[in-house]
Write a protein that holds these residues in place. Structure first.
Motif, PDB file in Angstrom:
ATOM      1  N   ASN A   1       0.576  -1.374  -0.491  1.00  0.00           N
ATOM      2  CA  ASN A   1       0.333   0.340   0.400  1.00  0.00           C
ATOM      3  C   ASN A   1       0.720   1.480  -0.179  1.00  0.00           C
ATOM      4  O   ASN A   1       0.523   2.061  -0.618  1.00  0.00           O
ATOM      5  N   LYS A   2       2.337   1.523   0.846  1.00  0.00           N
ATOM      6  CA  LYS A   2       3.020   2.549   0.920  1.00  0.00           C
ATOM      7  C   LYS A   2       3.230   2.870  -0.235  1.00  0.00           C
ATOM      8  O   LYS A   2       4.422   3.654  -0.167  1.00  0.00           O
ATOM      9  N   VAL A   3       4.171   1.434  -1.686  1.00  0.00           N
ATOM     10  CA  VAL A   3       4.309   2.033  -2.665  1.00  0.00           C
ATOM     11  C   VAL A   3       3.934   2.456  -3.764  1.00  0.00           C
ATOM     12  O   VAL A   3       4.361   2.453  -5.329  1.00  0.00           O
ATOM     13  N   GLN A   4       2.578   2.841  -3.700  1.00  0.00           N
ATOM     14  CA  GLN A   4       1.778   2.906  -4.620  1.00  0.00           C
ATOM     15  C   GLN A   4       1.421   4.290  -5.848  1.00  0.00           C
ATOM     16  O   GLN A   4       1.567   3.845  -6.577  1.00  0.00           O
ATOM     17  N   TRP A   5       2.843   4.726  -4.597  1.00  0.00           N
ATOM     18  CA  TRP A   5       2.479   6.309  -5.640  1.00  0.00           C
ATOM     19  C   TRP A   5       4.038   6.111  -7.053  1.00  0.00           C
ATOM     20  O   TRP A   5       4.601   6.846  -7.682  1.00  0.00           O
ATOM     21  N   VAL A   6       4.776   4.407  -6.664  1.00  0.00           N
ATOM     22  CA  VAL A   6       5.855   4.612  -7.325  1.00  0.00           C
ATOM     23  C   VAL A   6       5.285   4.475  -9.075  1.00  0.00           C
ATOM     24  O   VAL A   6       6.168   4.772 -10.205  1.00  0.00           O
ATOM     25  N   GLU A   7       4.327   3.449  -9.424  1.00  0.00           N
ATOM     26  CA  GLU A   7       3.079   3.365 -10.475  1.00  0.00           C
ATOM     27  C   GLU A   7       2.979   5.129 -11.185  1.00  0.00           C
ATOM     28  O   GLU A   7       3.422   4.817 -12.493  1.00  0.00           O
TER      29      GLU A   7
ATOM     30  N   LEU B   1      23.332   7.456 -22.778  1.00  0.00           N
ATOM     31  CA  LEU B   1      22.366   7.214 -23.427  1.00  0.00           C
ATOM     32  C   LEU B   1      21.196   7.354 -22.054  1.00  0.00           C
ATOM     33  O   LEU B   1      21.266   7.205 -21.066  1.00  0.00           O
ATOM     34  N   CYS B   2      20.005   8.004 -22.133  1.00  0.00           N
ATOM     35  CA  CYS B   2      18.886   8.024 -21.121  1.00  0.00           C
ATOM     36  C   CYS B   2      17.344   7.557 -21.832  1.00  0.00           C
ATOM     37  O   CYS B   2      17.496   7.611 -23.493  1.00  0.00           O
ATOM     38  N   ILE B   3      17.211   6.992 -20.379  1.00  0.00           N
ATOM     39  CA  ILE B   3      15.709   6.136 -21.224  1.00  0.00           C
ATOM     40  C   ILE B   3      14.802   6.758 -20.170  1.00  0.00           C
ATOM     41  O   ILE B   3      15.149   6.832 -18.842  1.00  0.00           O
ATOM     42  N   LEU B   4      14.296   7.421 -20.239  1.00  0.00           N
ATOM     43  CA  LEU B   4      12.415   8.347 -19.808  1.00  0.00           C
ATOM     44  C   LEU B   4      11.623   7.375 -19.140  1.00  0.00           C
ATOM     45  O   LEU B   4      11.175   7.044 -20.817  1.00  0.00           O
ATOM     46  N   PHE B   5      11.254   6.269 -18.672  1.00  0.00           N
ATOM     47  CA  PHE B   5      10.195   5.649 -18.758  1.00  0.00           C
ATOM     48  C   PHE B   5       8.824   6.687 -17.994  1.00  0.00           C
ATOM     49  O   PHE B   5       8.628   7.170 -16.420  1.00  0.00           O
ATOM     50  N   ALA B   6       7.998   6.612 -18.932  1.00  0.00           N
ATOM     51  CA  ALA B   6       6.481   7.156 -19.047  1.00  0.00           C
ATOM     52  C   ALA B   6       5.852   6.389 -17.275  1.00  0.00           C
ATOM     53  O   ALA B   6       5.917   5.575 -17.573  1.00  0.00           O
ATOM     54  N   SER B   7       4.841   6.646 -16.288  1.00  0.00           N
ATOM     55  CA  SER B   7       3.985   5.605 -16.321  1.00  0.00           C
ATOM     56  C   SER B   7       3.083   5.303 -16.479  1.00  0.00           C
ATOM     57  O   SER B   7       2.611   5.078 -17.185  1.00  0.00           O
ATOM     58  N   PRO B   8       3.046   3.867 -16.501  1.00  0.00           N
ATOM     59  CA  PRO B   8       2.417   3.345 -17.149  1.00  0.00           C
ATOM     60  C   PRO B   8       1.322   3.046 -16.796  1.00  0.00           C
ATOM     61  O   PRO B   8       0.458   2.820 -17.646  1.00  0.00           O
ATOM     62  N   VAL B   9      -0.026   3.637 -15.800  1.00  0.00           N
ATOM     63  CA  VAL B   9      -0.588   3.447 -15.483  1.00  0.00           C
ATOM     64  C   VAL B   9      -1.375   4.836 -16.302  1.00  0.00           C
ATOM     65  O   VAL B   9      -2.186   5.001 -16.335  1.00  0.00           O
ATOM     66  N   LEU B  10      -0.540   5.797 -15.910  1.00  0.00           N
ATOM     67  CA  LEU B  10      -0.827   7.011 -16.687  1.00  0.00           C
ATOM     68  C   LEU B  10      -1.365   7.189 -18.717  1.00  0.00           C
ATOM     69  O   LEU B  10      -1.890   7.478 -18.988  1.00  0.00           O
TER      70      LEU B  10
ATOM     71  N   ALA C   1      -5.907  -3.046 -17.363  1.00  0.00           N
ATOM     72  CA  ALA C   1      -4.784  -2.149 -18.446  1.00  0.00           C
ATOM     73  C   ALA C   1      -4.839  -3.208 -20.146  1.00  0.00           C
ATOM     74  O   ALA C   1      -3.524  -3.563 -20.890  1.00  0.00           O
ATOM     75  N   PRO C   2      -5.884  -2.973 -20.183  1.00  0.00           N
ATOM     76  CA  PRO C   2      -5.603  -3.863 -21.320  1.00  0.00           C
ATOM     77  C   PRO C   2      -5.161  -3.388 -22.790  1.00  0.00           C
ATOM     78  O   PRO C   2      -5.418  -3.715 -24.240  1.00  0.00           O
ATOM     79  N   HIS C   3      -5.076  -1.887 -23.109  1.00  0.00           N
ATOM     80  CA  HIS C   3      -4.282  -1.125 -23.987  1.00  0.00           C
ATOM     81  C   HIS C   3      -2.626  -0.843 -23.595  1.00  0.00           C
ATOM     82  O   HIS C   3      -2.501  -0.719 -24.892  1.00  0.00           O
ATOM     83  N   VAL C   4      -2.630  -1.531 -23.079  1.00  0.00           N
ATOM     84  CA  VAL C   4      -1.152  -1.477 -23.134  1.00  0.00           C
ATOM     85  C   VAL C   4      -0.673  -2.960 -22.827  1.00  0.00           C
ATOM     86  O   VAL C   4      -0.079  -3.867 -22.217  1.00  0.00           O
ATOM     87  N   ARG C   5       0.790  -2.911 -23.191  1.00  0.00           N
ATOM     88  CA  ARG C   5       1.589  -3.924 -24.145  1.00  0.00           C
ATOM     89  C   ARG C   5       2.249  -4.368 -22.632  1.00  0.00           C
ATOM     90  O   ARG C   5       3.798  -4.263 -23.454  1.00  0.00           O
TER      91      ARG C   5
END
Ligand code: BMA
Length: 860
Positions: free
Chosen positions: A90-96, A163-172, A189-193
């Motif tokens: 519960n406490k780490v839900q902010w990460v996503e 090399l830089c890789i930016l990961f966008a929040s998969p949930v958003l 999350a049916p739209h996301v692979r």
């Protein structure tokens, strides 16, 4: 299970055209398509290892490890607590909900820099990544299952590069994609692979992580490189195997090259060698070799024969300069899905080299939520443990991931046949062109990467999507266009990909599915997920009414034992209704259902630890009842894969082996109910039928003995008869009324013991209880034990009981290893020897101190 969607404004990435799909899709660590510049011609620079990461524009750069993921990096730095412990999930839900940025600064060696082509190859980016190289935009990705390849040549500097890789929040991202479509689709999350289970499942936490989850690196090449290899088997007979080796080669201009093929047997011995000069043209090329292997050694599923493997290596060169090499390992066999009309409908059974076999095994889910933590050692231990339990098939379930190359290599070596789902589960799919193209590319990559595995039996479109449409109310509540989109993917795109790149391997649209349109639950054909027991609250006895052709799912939950519970709950939480325990039970009805079934069959356990333990016995008994019946219906039923083999974190679940690899009672029971020879007493309508089931390849003469015993230890009657077992057959040894068998005893006083022997060896045994055990006054068994040194470094426990003991279990907490057998019954006066298997050398005193023995009678 459903993702709670929130409205959120978000950038959506437009896929850049700079990128293109990679080749064979194997991480360099697997060591096949790669090696140093010296002998391959291709040179490489791994970018695995030390990286830096930060929460985009919010924090300083900090140390990260690649392959990895943001949760692991945050944990390593102590910035988040371990999400598996207590209620930390519960406490780490902010990460996503955040964006995360990873970077690596590295030097490119001059030799690599001078290559005509320099590609960045990423074997797994999870999931929405925007890549920049030396400050310039390289491309974007949107699928964790694809291998991504970028042309770095125009961006690369001599010496230092970034090399830089930016990961966008998969949930958003999912929320943004969902808003673009008119219809809200069911599923996680049916739209996301991205692995569907990352968004939470009824056995898994919600930890939608991000990161570079598989290896990545630079690949330099000149002139041409081998993109893929394929071995096609045209003919296979005892005298020879007629094969074709097909290679796809990418060239940057027209030139003459030399290809050379070397075939080696399991022992490394060189069997074939051939060379060919070819004229390559700029772009895609293919070259084909016709090969013949004399006296081929056939690959067999576990229990049917050996697993010999052949290696095919292709060298590509220009003059004397090597350009590239690639190799694959495969087995020679036919592995077919036989669907033939018969008296019950149409069969659904697998056959190896023409020999039909009963599929015994279970469903595999990812063995860790944090996938990069999985090692070859962990896979190997688990897969060996499946084989030790007499399994021959594993279904890689569609809500997880396509497993790593090591997993399939091990399945080849162990003879574990793989049913492979594409990664879609309990969902519908978007129908836009971008999504479809994304999935097509994913499927092509995966099929090309896995098709050489002899263990691979079947491609299956998805898990329970068709089931959901027809049975979960989706058909009634959603527009029919959603079904059209389903069909476009699972009845057109995916089978087309399989046909084009892996012809000959069967494709099955969904699990479950049948040959009757609109009826995925048909008993006449196809496979079946039977959940009447558990979800439907039907009693275990209901399993004995099932006659579907192949059971690819059925299951029952249990708790892990206390040693595993200790990994996430403190003593004050040791109550299944405490918040911590409930957080580690993801099925909303789970605890209630366990108790419901438990009270039906057993007495109320006296304490928390006994409840955990008894839940495992309950689960194991349920699965035993199911599988013994399914096997007794051979050849009508030809497969039993239980739900589920393993766990992705420590939790109450349907698994037979917990997250730490500890065998639950179920896994020990499986070793018995999947054994090649099975004695199965099954009662129906007042009669007991005793089935003898053999998966052996030869007929066998044996002696079946049975005795009527009282729980107090009195032998009432005994008998024996000569029987014969036929290969791949069942036989009813006898069928008698229960009343006659009880011989005047009370049903709660006596039980029947069956034993099958051949040449003094016990091939199988079983017990039939006339009454539910909660009604039986079990006597104190008075179990005694002694410890002995076994062969080699092993230790052996010798056990005896004065009276009948049900489900005797041995635990040695704190010691590494497991008992060879466990959760077995002891009969009065019969000693049982149990080996403790450990990679370490365990001292007799230590085992003696740690050993804890209990049986059913100790639970109340
Ligand atoms: C099956 C699986 C999973 C699920 C399990 C238990 O249908 O396909 O989706 O975890 O049931 O509910």
């Amino acid at each position: 299970m459903n993702l709670k969607k929130r409205a959120f404004g978000r950038w959506l990435c437009v896929l850049s055209t700079v990128l293109f799909l990679g080749g064979a899709g194997r991480p360099p660590s697997a060591g096949e398509t790669t090696s140093g510049a010296r002998d391959t011609g291709r040179s490489e620079l791994s970018l695995d290892g030390a990286w830096e990461f930060r929460q985009t524009e919010r924090t300083e750069w900090a140390a990260a490890v690649v392959p990895g993921c943001v949760h692991l990096d945050l944990m390593r730095l102590g910035l988040i607590p371990d999400p598996f412990d207590l209620d930390n999930e519960n406490k780490v839900q902010w990460v996503e909900k955040e964006d995360w940025e990873y970077r690596k600064i590295f030097e490119v060696p001059p030799a690599l820099f001078r290559r005509a082509h320099l590609d960045l190859v990423c074997y797994g980016l999870d999931t929405f990544a925007r890549l920049t190289f030396n400050g310039r935009r390289l491309g974007e990705t949107n699928n964790m299952f694809r291998t991504w390849r970028f042309d770095l040549k125009p961006f690369l500097r001599e010496g230092r590069n970034e090399l830089c890789i930016l990961f966008a929040s998969p949930v958003l991202m999912e929320q943004g994609l969902e808003r673009k479509l008119a219809t809200k689709l069911p599923g996680n999350a049916p739209h996301v692979r991205k692995a569907p289970f990352h968004f939470g499942w009824d056995w898994g936490p919600r930890l939608a992580t991000s990161g570079v989850w598989r290896s990545l690196g630079l690949e330099g090449w000149d002139g041409a490189r081998i993109e893929s290899l394929q071995v096609l088997q045209d003919q296979l007979n005892p005298k020879f195997a007629a094969l074709r080796l097909k290679a796809e080669i990418l060239a940057d201009n027209e030139f003459s090259a030399r290809t050379e093929i070397i075939v080696r047997g399991t022992d490394g011995q060189r069997l074939e060698h051939a060379a060919k000069d070819i004229r390559l043209k700029a772009g895609q090329n293919s070259v084909e070799y016709k090969l013949r292997i004399r006296n081929p050694a056939l690959w067999w599923p576990a229990g049917m024969g050996g697993q010999p493997l052949y290696t095919f290596r292709l060298n590509l060169s220009r003059g004397h300069t090597p350009l590239d090499l690639s190799s694959i390992r495969t087995g020679l066999r036919t592995l077919t899905l036989e669907q033939k009309p018969d008296e019950w409908g149409t069969s659904f059974r697998f056959a190896a080299n023409g020999v039909p076999f009963f599929a015994k095994g279970g469903n595999w889910i990812p063995a860790d939520v944090f996938l990069p933590r999985l090692t070859r050692q962990k896979y190997e231990r688990m897969l060996r443990d499946f084989r030790s339990a007499n399994m021959n098939m594993i279904r890689v379930w569609g809500g997880g991931v396509y497993e790593s190359p090591e997993f399939y290599d091990l399945c080849d070596e162990l003879g574990l046949v793989v049913w492979q789902d594409f990664m879609f589960a309990c969902q519908m799919v978007p129908g836009d062109a971008e999504f479809r193209e994304n999935v097509r590319a994913e499927a092509e990559g995966v099929v090309k990467a896995l098709r050489h595995h002899p263990s691979l039996a079947l491609w299956c479109g998805n898990n329970e999507c068709e089931e959901g449409w027809f049975h979960w109310g989706w058909k009634e509540s959603l527009p029919s266009s959603v079904w059209d989109d389903y069909q476009a993917l699972f009845d057109a795109i995916l089978p087309q990909v399989v046909q084009a790149h892996d012809p000959g391997r069967p494709y099955w649209p969904s699990s479950p599915h049948s040959l009757t349109p609109g009826d995925p639950r048909s008993p006449a054909s196809g496979d079946m997920h039977y959940w009447g027991v558990w979800h439907g609250r039907e009693p275990f006895e209901q399993y004995q009414q099932i006659s579907h052709r192949f059971l690819s799912e059925f299951g029952f939950q249990s708790f892990p034992l206390l040693e595993t519970v200790k990994a996430y709950a403190r003593p004050q939480d040791w109550n299944i209704a405490s918040p911590v325990m409930e957080l580690h039970q993801k099925h909303s009805e789970g605890n209630r259902l366990i108790l419901h079934y438990l009270l039906d069959r057993y007495r109320l356990p006296k304490d928390f630890e006994s409840l955990l333990w008894l839940s495992q016995v309950l689960q194991a008994e349920g699965m035993k009842m199911a599988v013994e019946h399914f096997r007794s219906r051979m050849p009508r039923i030809m497969g039993a894969l239980y739900w589920q083999l393993n766990d992705c974190w420590p939790v109450a679940s349907w698994s037979g082996m917990d997250y730490f690899g500890r065998w639950k009672a179920l896994h020990y029971y499986a070793r018995r109910f999947y054994s090649p020879v099975l004695v199965a007493p099954i009662a129906r309508d007042g009669r007991l039928e005793v089935f003898l089931i053999s998966d052996l390849q030869q007929p066998l003469g044996a002696q079946l003995a049975w005795s009527l015993m009282t729980y107090g230890g009195r032998l009432v009657a005994s008998q024996s008869a000569a029987v014969s077992l036929e290969p791949g057959r069942i036989k009813i040894a006898f069928s008698k009324s229960l009343e006659e068998l009880m011989a005047g005893e009370e049903d709660r006083d006596a039980y029947l013991y069956f034993e099958l022997q051949s040449n003094k060896e016990v091939l199988g045994s079983n017990i039939y209880h006339f009454s539910r055990l909660k009604k039986v006054d079990l006597p104190n068994p008075e179990i005694t034990f002694s410890l002995e040194a076994g062969t080699g470094d092993t230790l052996v426990v010798r056990l005896t009981a004065r009276r009948f003991a049900k489900d005797v279990s041995l635990e040695a907490s704190g010691l590494e290893g497991r008992f060879e057998d466990n959760f077995f019954d002891l009969l009065p006066g019969r000693a049982k020897l149990v080996r403790f298997i450990s990679p370490a050398r365990i001292k007799l005193e230590d085992l003696s101190r740690a050993l804890k023995i209990r049986s059913l009678r100790d639970t109340y």
